[in-house]
Design a protein around this motif. Structure first.
Motif, PDB file in Angstrom:
ATOM      1  N   UNK A   1     -17.761 -32.516   3.279  1.00 23.71           N
ATOM      2  CA  UNK A   1     -17.232 -33.671   4.009  1.00 23.71           C
ATOM      3  C   UNK A   1     -17.320 -33.437   5.509  1.00 23.71           C
ATOM      4  N   UNK A   2     -17.346 -34.519   6.304  1.00 21.66           N
ATOM      5  CA  UNK A   2     -17.349 -34.356   7.764  1.00 21.66           C
ATOM      6  C   UNK A   2     -16.151 -33.530   8.232  1.00 21.66           C
ATOM      7  N   UNK A   3     -16.418 -32.587   9.119  1.00 19.40           N
ATOM      8  CA  UNK A   3     -15.336 -31.749   9.626  1.00 19.40           C
ATOM      9  C   UNK A   3     -15.057 -30.529   8.792  1.00 19.40           C
ATOM     10  N   UNK A   4     -15.768 -30.400   7.652  1.00 23.28           N
ATOM     11  CA  UNK A   4     -15.580 -29.237   6.795  1.00 23.28           C
ATOM     12  C   UNK A   4     -16.947 -28.632   6.500  1.00 23.28           C
ATOM     13  N   UNK A   5     -16.975 -27.328   6.234  1.00 22.86           N
ATOM     14  CA  UNK A   5     -18.236 -26.658   5.969  1.00 22.86           C
ATOM     15  C   UNK A   5     -17.964 -25.451   5.083  1.00 22.86           C
ATOM     16  N   UNK A   6     -18.812 -25.194   4.077  1.00 28.85           N
ATOM     17  CA  UNK A   6     -18.610 -24.005   3.246  1.00 28.85           C
ATOM     18  C   UNK A   6     -18.619 -22.713   4.046  1.00 28.85           C
ATOM     19  N   UNK A   7     -19.372 -22.674   5.155  1.00 34.80           N
ATOM     20  CA  UNK A   7     -19.316 -21.516   6.049  1.00 34.80           C
ATOM     21  C   UNK A   7     -18.178 -21.748   7.032  1.00 34.80           C
ATOM     22  N   UNK A   8     -17.054 -21.080   6.805  1.00 32.03           N
ATOM     23  CA  UNK A   8     -15.850 -21.338   7.592  1.00 32.03           C
ATOM     24  C   UNK A   8     -16.017 -20.983   9.062  1.00 32.03           C
ATOM     25  N   UNK A   9     -16.996 -20.141   9.374  1.00 29.97           N
ATOM     26  CA  UNK A   9     -17.211 -19.784  10.768  1.00 29.97           C
ATOM     27  C   UNK A   9     -17.662 -20.980  11.597  1.00 29.97           C
TER      28      UNK A   9
ATOM     29  N   UNK B   1     -12.193 -12.917   4.795  1.00 28.31           N
ATOM     30  CA  UNK B   1     -12.529 -12.299   3.507  1.00 28.31           C
ATOM     31  C   UNK B   1     -13.048 -13.338   2.517  1.00 28.31           C
ATOM     32  N   UNK B   2     -12.409 -14.501   2.474  1.00 26.36           N
ATOM     33  CA  UNK B   2     -12.827 -15.559   1.559  1.00 26.36           C
ATOM     34  C   UNK B   2     -14.191 -16.121   1.944  1.00 26.36           C
ATOM     35  N   UNK B   3     -14.481 -16.176   3.236  1.00 27.75           N
ATOM     36  CA  UNK B   3     -15.775 -16.697   3.674  1.00 27.75           C
ATOM     37  C   UNK B   3     -16.916 -15.827   3.163  1.00 27.75           C
ATOM     38  N   UNK B   4     -16.700 -14.533   3.173  1.00 30.87           N
ATOM     39  CA  UNK B   4     -17.721 -13.618   2.667  1.00 30.87           C
ATOM     40  C   UNK B   4     -18.031 -13.899   1.198  1.00 30.87           C
ATOM     41  N   UNK B   5     -16.991 -14.110   0.403  1.00 28.90           N
ATOM     42  CA  UNK B   5     -17.191 -14.347  -1.026  1.00 28.90           C
ATOM     43  C   UNK B   5     -17.968 -15.636  -1.259  1.00 28.90           C
TER      44      UNK B   5
ATOM     45  N   UNK C   1     -15.874  -9.429   9.875  1.00 28.98           N
ATOM     46  CA  UNK C   1     -16.520 -10.190  10.959  1.00 28.98           C
ATOM     47  C   UNK C   1     -17.077 -11.546  10.539  1.00 28.98           C
ATOM     48  N   UNK C   2     -16.542 -12.151   9.491  1.00 28.80           N
ATOM     49  CA  UNK C   2     -17.182 -13.329   8.920  1.00 28.80           C
ATOM     50  C   UNK C   2     -16.700 -14.650   9.509  1.00 28.80           C
ATOM     51  N   UNK C   3     -15.705 -14.615  10.422  1.00 25.90           N
ATOM     52  CA  UNK C   3     -15.349 -15.816  11.184  1.00 25.90           C
ATOM     53  C   UNK C   3     -15.289 -15.504  12.682  1.00 25.90           C
ATOM     54  N   UNK C   4     -15.802 -14.331  13.071  1.00 23.54           N
ATOM     55  CA  UNK C   4     -15.936 -13.957  14.490  1.00 23.54           C
ATOM     56  C   UNK C   4     -14.610 -13.992  15.231  1.00 23.54           C
ATOM     57  N   UNK C   5     -13.566 -13.361  14.652  1.00 33.26           N
ATOM     58  CA  UNK C   5     -12.245 -13.416  15.278  1.00 33.26           C
ATOM     59  C   UNK C   5     -11.596 -12.054  15.472  1.00 33.26           C
ATOM     60  N   UNK C   6     -12.278 -10.956  15.164  1.00 33.80           N
ATOM     61  CA  UNK C   6     -11.635  -9.645  15.313  1.00 33.80           C
ATOM     62  C   UNK C   6     -11.180  -9.378  16.732  1.00 33.80           C
ATOM     63  N   UNK C   7     -12.088  -9.458  17.688  1.00 31.39           N
ATOM     64  CA  UNK C   7     -11.735  -9.204  19.086  1.00 31.39           C
ATOM     65  C   UNK C   7     -10.789 -10.273  19.613  1.00 31.39           C
ATOM     66  N   UNK C   8     -11.028 -11.524  19.228  1.00 32.82           N
ATOM     67  CA  UNK C   8     -10.187 -12.620  19.713  1.00 32.82           C
ATOM     68  C   UNK C   8      -8.736 -12.430  19.298  1.00 32.82           C
ATOM     69  N   UNK C   9      -8.499 -12.037  18.048  1.00 35.68           N
ATOM     70  CA  UNK C   9      -7.129 -11.857  17.587  1.00 35.68           C
ATOM     71  C   UNK C   9      -6.463 -10.650  18.244  1.00 35.68           C
TER      72      UNK C   9
END
Length: 460
Positions: free
Chosen positions: A414-422, A392-396, A340-348
């Protein structure tokens, strides 16, 4: 796509005109009445199919748990089905997402969704109770007038060669064979259909524990007694992710700001038995697990009602070589369980459903069902594999014990990027700009023709 001899039919739910599929009386049998299963039933009803039945082992429809996200790619599908308003009736539009240090409560990064979310992707980012999402799918299926639901149905055997399965009749307690033209198995991460499919190829089906567990917990506004330190969690429209070594808590308001939902991730100490998906957790153990989080979080955790701590194991499955066997296909967590680390389970899972609705509506001969299902897998698998890996990578990345490096990564992103992929804009672009219905319409003819040529040596 319509045929002049088969004029479009009217959709009972939305009042809009929908095409008549090539085989409207296709016998479609769906296993599981969760997000993927009910989503598939609704998608197929929207396409004009008339013979749809859902078999669910539970004796009643319902959704265990708490909050869930409705990101734009999911909202786009629900809107197309005419049920988004049902889902969003008590939802909260998230305006800003925050990542904070778990101990100091210091904001490491904030992303303003107001600046771009709806303008760029067409829909806001909304949080709701899981029951709200499930309710909109069930209500949509009911309104279609063609979806039949069989509750308390325990499936004991699959016969993929003959497209059928055996179910124990809940009234007579006797096994009965259910014949079908298409079987869609949406029976979750512990899918028995997947187990049966893999067994036919000599592969043992093994769900993997990630070593992580999670709590689903909520606090109602009345419990905080208007505490000025906690009130902004309810009156605001922001999400919060407190991160620390091997643990995090993500939280946001739902139910028209009356509930504050919290979902955690922490090392699995085997409180939940391996054969159990969810179980009542211990509030005492939960408080101990997060004892070093900041005072605001401690206040919230103390207010979680006794007996309302749900715990579940976070499980994954290795990528499957095939989602399809004969005229049967897997959907959602049965084939691509996602952390659940990018909030996409139900969406996918619901994107799977929408894809199947389009694909099955296009075939005109039952002999083409298998090829059509293979096209479904070909369209969906690259995207879901990417989502599984990214989650999975976001959790790590979030759970590192190198606090200085983590903070530096947030400070220098950088702008448009974030260590938290969510909450990263580049990930949002890949997820939220995607229109599964348009993509399926765009790709189907070419992929189906190539598959037909490979199978028969003749162009479709």
């Amino acid at each position: 796509m319509t045929d002049s001899n088969n004029p479009p039919s009217k959709n009972n739910m939305t009042g809009t005109i929908v095409p008549t599929p090539g085989i409207p009386d296709l016998r479609i049998r769906i296993i599981g009445a969760g997000m993927g299963g009910m989503g598939t039933a609704l998608a197929l009803a929207q396409q004009g199919f008339k013979d749809i039945a859902v078999y669910e082992q539970a004796p009643a429809l319902g959704e265990v748990g708490a909050g869930i996200n409705i990101p734009p790619n999911l909202a786009r599908v629900l809107d197309g089905w005419g049920v988004l308003d049902i889902c969003n009736g008590e939802g909260v539009v998230i305006e800003k997402a925050n990542v904070l240090d778990c101990a100091t409560d210091e904001i490491l990064t904030s992303v303003s969704y107001e600046d771009y979310m709806e303008q760029t992707y067409g829909y806001p980012f909304v949080t709701v109770h899981r029951a709200g999402l499930q309710r909109c799918l069930v209500e949509g299926a009911k309104r279609s007038g063609v979806v039949k639901t069989h509750l308390g149905s325990h499936i004991t055997q699959y016969d993929f060669d003959n497209t059928r399965f055996q179910v124990v009749n809940p009234e007579t307690k006797q096994p009965e064979w259910v014949e079908a033209d298409v079987i869609i198995a949406a029976d979750g991460v512990k899918s028995k259909a997947r187990e049966a499919m893999l067994a036919r190829t000599g592969i043992k089906d093994e769900v993997e524990d990630t070593g992580q567990a999670a709590y689903r917990i909520m606090v109602r506004r009345s419990a905080i007694k208007e505490d000025p330190e906690l009130l902004p969690f309810f009156t605001g429209s922001q999400s919060y992710r407190w991160i620390g070594e091997k643990r995090h808590i993500i939280a946001y308001p739902i139910e028209s700001h009356d509930l504050f939902n919290m979902s955690t991730t922490q090392p699995d100490r085997n409180f939940v038995q391996a054969d159990t998906w969810t179980a009542a957790g211990s509030k005492e153990e939960m408080l101990q697990t997060f004892h070093d989080f900041c005072p605001r979080v401690q206040k919230l955790l103390q207010l979680v009602p006794e007996g309302e701590v749900l715990e579940w194991k976070l499980r994954v499955h290795k990528p499957l070589p095939e989602w399809v066997d004969g005229n049967a296909a897997l959907v959602g967590d049965a084939c691509h369980p996602t952390l659940p680390h990018i909030a996409q389970g139900a969406a996918q899972a619901i994107e799977d459903a929408a894809c199947l609705g389009v694909i099955l509506s296009k075939i005109k001969d039952k002999k083409d069902i298998h090829s059509a299902l293979e096209v479904y897998q070909e369209i969906r698998k690259p995207r879901t594999d990417w989502a599984v890996l990214t989650a999975a990578e976001n959790s790590k990345g979030l759970h590192t014990n190198d606090k200085d490096a983590r903070n530096a990564a947030f400070a220098s992103s950088a702008p448009g990027s974030n260590p938290d992929k969510m909450i990263s804009r580049d990930v949002h672009d890949k997820l939220f700009m995607y229109d599964i219905v348009k993509e399926t319409e765009k790709q189907f003819e070419d992929l189906f023709s190539k598959r037909s040529v490979a199978t028969t040596g003749k162009s479709a």
